[in-house]
Design a protein around this motif. Sequence first.
Motif, PDB file in Angstrom:
ATOM      1  N   ALA A  52       0.827  -1.208   0.000  1.00  0.00           N
ATOM      2  CA  ALA A  52       0.000   0.000   0.000  1.00  0.00           C
ATOM      3  C   ALA A  52       0.859   1.256   0.000  1.00  0.00           C
ATOM      4  CB  ALA A  52      -0.929  -0.010   1.210  1.00  0.00           C
ATOM      5  N   ALA A  53       1.903   1.263   0.827  1.00  0.00           N
ATOM      6  CA  ALA A  53       2.760   2.451   0.927  1.00  0.00           C
ATOM      7  C   ALA A  53       3.529   2.712  -0.354  1.00  0.00           C
ATOM      8  CB  ALA A  53       3.725   2.284   2.097  1.00  0.00           C
ATOM      9  N   GLY A  54       3.775   1.666  -1.145  1.00  0.00           N
ATOM     10  CA  GLY A  54       4.632   1.816  -2.312  1.00  0.00           C
ATOM     11  C   GLY A  54       3.926   1.945  -3.641  1.00  0.00           C
ATOM     12  N   THR A  55       2.607   1.774  -3.687  1.00  0.00           N
ATOM     13  CA  THR A  55       1.922   1.864  -4.976  1.00  0.00           C
ATOM     14  C   THR A  55       1.833   3.305  -5.443  1.00  0.00           C
ATOM     15  OG1 THR A  55      -0.209   1.929  -3.846  1.00  0.00           O
ATOM     16  CG2 THR A  55       0.525  -0.205  -4.654  1.00  0.00           C
ATOM     17  N   ALA A  56       1.821   3.485  -6.743  1.00  0.00           N
ATOM     18  CA  ALA A  56       1.777   4.833  -7.314  1.00  0.00           C
ATOM     19  C   ALA A  56       0.498   5.561  -6.918  1.00  0.00           C
ATOM     20  CB  ALA A  56       1.889   4.750  -8.833  1.00  0.00           C
ATOM     21  N   GLY A  57      -0.621   4.843  -6.893  1.00  0.00           N
ATOM     22  CA  GLY A  57      -1.890   5.485  -6.565  1.00  0.00           C
ATOM     23  C   GLY A  57      -1.900   6.076  -5.177  1.00  0.00           C
ATOM     24  N   VAL A  58      -1.471   5.296  -4.191  1.00  0.00           N
ATOM     25  CA  VAL A  58      -1.431   5.799  -2.814  1.00  0.00           C
ATOM     26  C   VAL A  58      -0.369   6.881  -2.678  1.00  0.00           C
ATOM     27  CG1 VAL A  58      -1.033   5.169  -0.403  1.00  0.00           C
ATOM     28  CG2 VAL A  58      -2.321   3.632  -1.892  1.00  0.00           C
ATOM     29  N   GLY A  59       0.771   6.709  -3.362  1.00  0.00           N
ATOM     30  CA  GLY A  59       1.827   7.701  -3.283  1.00  0.00           C
ATOM     31  C   GLY A  59       1.402   9.058  -3.795  1.00  0.00           C
ATOM     32  N   VAL A  60       0.559   9.086  -4.816  1.00  0.00           N
ATOM     33  CA  VAL A  60       0.093  10.359  -5.365  1.00  0.00           C
ATOM     34  C   VAL A  60      -1.045  10.922  -4.524  1.00  0.00           C
ATOM     35  CG1 VAL A  60      -1.050  11.450  -7.339  1.00  0.00           C
ATOM     36  CG2 VAL A  60       0.858   9.880  -7.706  1.00  0.00           C
ATOM     37  N   ILE A  61      -2.052  10.103  -4.234  1.00  0.00           N
ATOM     38  CA  ILE A  61      -3.224  10.620  -3.533  1.00  0.00           C
ATOM     39  C   ILE A  61      -2.898  10.919  -2.068  1.00  0.00           C
ATOM     40  CG2 ILE A  61      -4.445   8.643  -2.509  1.00  0.00           C
ATOM     41  CD1 ILE A  61      -5.894  11.142  -5.039  1.00  0.00           C
ATOM     42  N   GLY A  62      -1.930  10.174  -1.488  1.00  0.00           N
ATOM     43  CA  GLY A  62      -1.542  10.435  -0.112  1.00  0.00           C
ATOM     44  C   GLY A  62      -0.729  11.692   0.057  1.00  0.00           C
ATOM     45  N   ARG A  63      -0.249  12.255  -1.047  1.00  0.00           N
ATOM     46  CA  ARG A  63       0.496  13.514  -1.017  1.00  0.00           C
ATOM     47  C   ARG A  63      -0.369  14.684  -1.445  1.00  0.00           C
ATOM     48  NH1 ARG A  63       6.026  13.427  -1.670  1.00  0.00           N
ATOM     49  NH2 ARG A  63       7.019  11.401  -1.399  1.00  0.00           N
ATOM     50  N   GLY A  64      -1.586  14.431  -1.835  1.00  0.00           N
ATOM     51  CA  GLY A  64      -2.417  15.472  -2.417  1.00  0.00           C
ATOM     52  C   GLY A  64      -3.255  16.197  -1.382  1.00  0.00           C
ATOM     53  N   ALA A  65      -3.325  17.504  -1.493  1.00  0.00           N
ATOM     54  CA  ALA A  65      -4.142  18.312  -0.588  1.00  0.00           C
ATOM     55  C   ALA A  65      -5.599  18.253  -1.045  1.00  0.00           C
ATOM     56  CB  ALA A  65      -3.640  19.739  -0.569  1.00  0.00           C
ATOM     57  N   THR A  66      -6.160  17.042  -1.005  1.00  0.00           N
ATOM     58  CA  THR A  66      -7.540  16.797  -1.427  1.00  0.00           C
ATOM     59  C   THR A  66      -8.217  15.921  -0.375  1.00  0.00           C
ATOM     60  OG1 THR A  66      -7.003  14.790  -2.673  1.00  0.00           O
ATOM     61  CG2 THR A  66      -6.812  16.898  -3.849  1.00  0.00           C
ATOM     62  N   ALA A  67      -9.437  15.474  -0.673  1.00  0.00           N
ATOM     63  CA  ALA A  67     -10.207  14.696   0.296  1.00  0.00           C
ATOM     64  C   ALA A  67     -10.016  13.190   0.159  1.00  0.00           C
ATOM     65  CB  ALA A  67     -11.698  15.019   0.146  1.00  0.00           C
ATOM     66  N   ASP A  68      -9.299  12.717  -0.852  1.00  0.00           N
ATOM     67  CA  ASP A  68      -9.351  11.302  -1.192  1.00  0.00           C
ATOM     68  C   ASP A  68      -8.592  10.391  -0.242  1.00  0.00           C
ATOM     69  OD1 ASP A  68     -10.884  10.942  -3.849  1.00  0.00           O
ATOM     70  OD2 ASP A  68      -9.682  12.725  -4.154  1.00  0.00           O
ATOM     71  N   ALA A  69      -7.453  10.801   0.276  1.00  0.00           N
ATOM     72  CA  ALA A  69      -6.747   9.954   1.235  1.00  0.00           C
ATOM     73  C   ALA A  69      -7.597   9.758   2.486  1.00  0.00           C
ATOM     74  CB  ALA A  69      -5.397  10.570   1.591  1.00  0.00           C
ATOM     75  N   LEU A  70      -8.234  10.835   2.950  1.00  0.00           N
ATOM     76  CA  LEU A  70      -9.086  10.740   4.137  1.00  0.00           C
ATOM     77  C   LEU A  70     -10.285   9.837   3.867  1.00  0.00           C
ATOM     78  CD1 LEU A  70      -9.307  11.881   7.031  1.00  0.00           C
ATOM     79  CD2 LEU A  70     -10.726  13.712   6.094  1.00  0.00           C
ATOM     80  N   LEU A  71     -10.905   9.970   2.712  1.00  0.00           N
ATOM     81  CA  LEU A  71     -12.030   9.102   2.377  1.00  0.00           C
ATOM     82  C   LEU A  71     -11.599   7.642   2.341  1.00  0.00           C
ATOM     83  CD1 LEU A  71     -14.928   8.575   1.438  1.00  0.00           C
ATOM     84  CD2 LEU A  71     -14.126   8.911  -0.906  1.00  0.00           C
ATOM     85  N   ASN A  72     -10.452   7.350   1.727  1.00  0.00           N
ATOM     86  CA  ASN A  72      -9.996   5.964   1.663  1.00  0.00           C
ATOM     87  C   ASN A  72      -9.733   5.395   3.051  1.00  0.00           C
ATOM     88  OD1 ASN A  72      -9.552   4.705  -1.118  1.00  0.00           O
ATOM     89  ND2 ASN A  72      -8.800   6.780  -1.430  1.00  0.00           N
ATOM     90  N   LEU A  73      -9.250   6.220   3.973  1.00  0.00           N
ATOM     91  CA  LEU A  73      -9.086   5.759   5.352  1.00  0.00           C
ATOM     92  C   LEU A  73     -10.424   5.335   5.937  1.00  0.00           C
ATOM     93  CD1 LEU A  73      -7.646   5.434   8.100  1.00  0.00           C
ATOM     94  CD2 LEU A  73      -8.006   7.901   8.446  1.00  0.00           C
ATOM     95  N   PHE A  74     -11.452   6.153   5.791  1.00  0.00           N
ATOM     96  CA  PHE A  74     -12.749   5.826   6.389  1.00  0.00           C
ATOM     97  C   PHE A  74     -13.437   4.663   5.667  1.00  0.00           C
ATOM     98  CE2 PHE A  74     -12.664  10.483   7.745  1.00  0.00           C
ATOM     99  CZ  PHE A  74     -12.177  10.157   9.004  1.00  0.00           C
TER     100      PHE A  74
END
Length: 543
Positions: free
Chosen positions: A149-171
């Motif tokens: 999870a930590a190394g995939t491109a998708g998480v690496g991009v969205i986890g660095r983005g000042a958007t709502a998507d990383a938080l939504l994926n957590l919930f």
Amino acid sequence: MSGGPLREGAGLPRSMGGDGRRLGRAAATAEAVPWLLPLLLAGAVLIGLYLNLGALPLFDVDEGAFGEATREMLERGDYVSTWLNGQPRYDKPILVYWLQAASVRVLGLDAFALRLPSALAASAWIVAVFAFARRHIDRDTGYAAAFIAAGTAGVGVIGRGATADALLNLFLALSMFDIVRYAGDPRPLWRRRAFLWIGLGLLTKGPVALLVPGAASLLAFSLLGRMADWGRAVRDPAGWAILLAVALPWYLLEYVSRGDAFLAGFFMRHNVERFLSPLQGHGGGPLYYLPAILVLLLPYTGLFLRSLPGLRKLRHPRATPLDTFLWCWFLFVFVFFSLAGTKLPHYLLYGATPLFILMARERGTLRSHVLAFTPPLLFLGLVAALPVLLEGLPPGIRNPYVREALGRTEVFGAGWRLGALALLAAVLGLALWRGASLWRRLALAGLLCSLALACLLLPAAAELQQGPLKEAALLARRAGWEVHSWRIDMPSFSVYRGAVTPAAPPLPRPGQVILTRSDALAALGPVRLLYRKGGIVLARMPG
């Protein structure tokens, strides 16, 4: 079903052969050095999510819009409604703005502060994946799932983005994990905690936070022949009370503040219309997400392909409940968003969490070096070739903005090019080396790909697309110009200028300073150029 967690056997399959023995030795090493796996996972998280987090300018449109809406929230002191360049913004609910505002209050207004809530949410998402997989499969699979999870491109991009998507994926992950726990141990605690996470998801991005766990769990319970348990959960009044207590107050306050415009803007346009038709030009065919999933899961795409035969287990009478839940989760997201009118690659991440676990479970059965290492080598090969590819493009591009943005070859200095080649050579060496299991070498390759993403690809993309815009905004701020935008949608300009940038009228007024793109410059007529670089233009109207 009897009580207790939905757990699978932790032993290594006999068919693993040499890789199985190597994984066994790796497990023994981890037992002898108990801090090794946590240290490696921490390194993967730091590289994947935090390295260069604040060094890159905000990406438009999304990061710029969230960042400017947060800046205006603090400027106005309005913590109920969001605004973007002085206009009401209905795109997303409020929670991520609150978190970004709190971060900015503590750290100051910059890219790091705006992105930190997402990086922390993605970190918690990864920890949740580890905890769930460790509990329901085994410890080493938990570490492997979290590492993937930590190394995939998708998480690496969205986890660095000042958007709502990383938080939504957590919930989404927390709610689905508790639904799986409820399936194995049908106590009210699990389902009611799932309602809590869904409520927080509703405050983060709206109805999708209820749709994904609700529909995916319906499919899973139906296949397992346990609809009574599902019905008991969805009829739980205490659960709904928790959800409404968390989410409803803000929705009511926003409706009181903005009335029917909120219903039309948020629910109808950004939810119903987003499903029915392409919004803001983000369309695609029914096969859109087939290549998207291969890219999002880089550099572990080969491991995903190796995991796909597990889909057959859904038709097997001895399919485990865990298999059923994980695959139903992914399949619902894949099918639903394939049918939706609006398509964006990161939507598929709502169903990626179960894949991280399924892929980790199959890591010992991956024997093909071609399947394992072709994706990371292709990725790093394209990164290394990027300067050459872009150098050949600009003369043939008719659009002035695109030609000028991609024609800045100075972005790719000698250090950048040598770094890309060194990472490519290192991964090629890992592919040829036989001194460790295939999984361990692939994991090391994943770390190197994360380095390439954080230190090469994202910085280059940010400088090409956003560097001149940030430079223009800082120039306008120093000069004290009142700037209007014209035929350009890059709200990070307002973040860096520290002021709202209203849209200019169709015919800008004499003397106005205009922010625009070079491909719109001809339509302005005679102007005095104040700044032009990389397709970004500041110009003063005559008069």
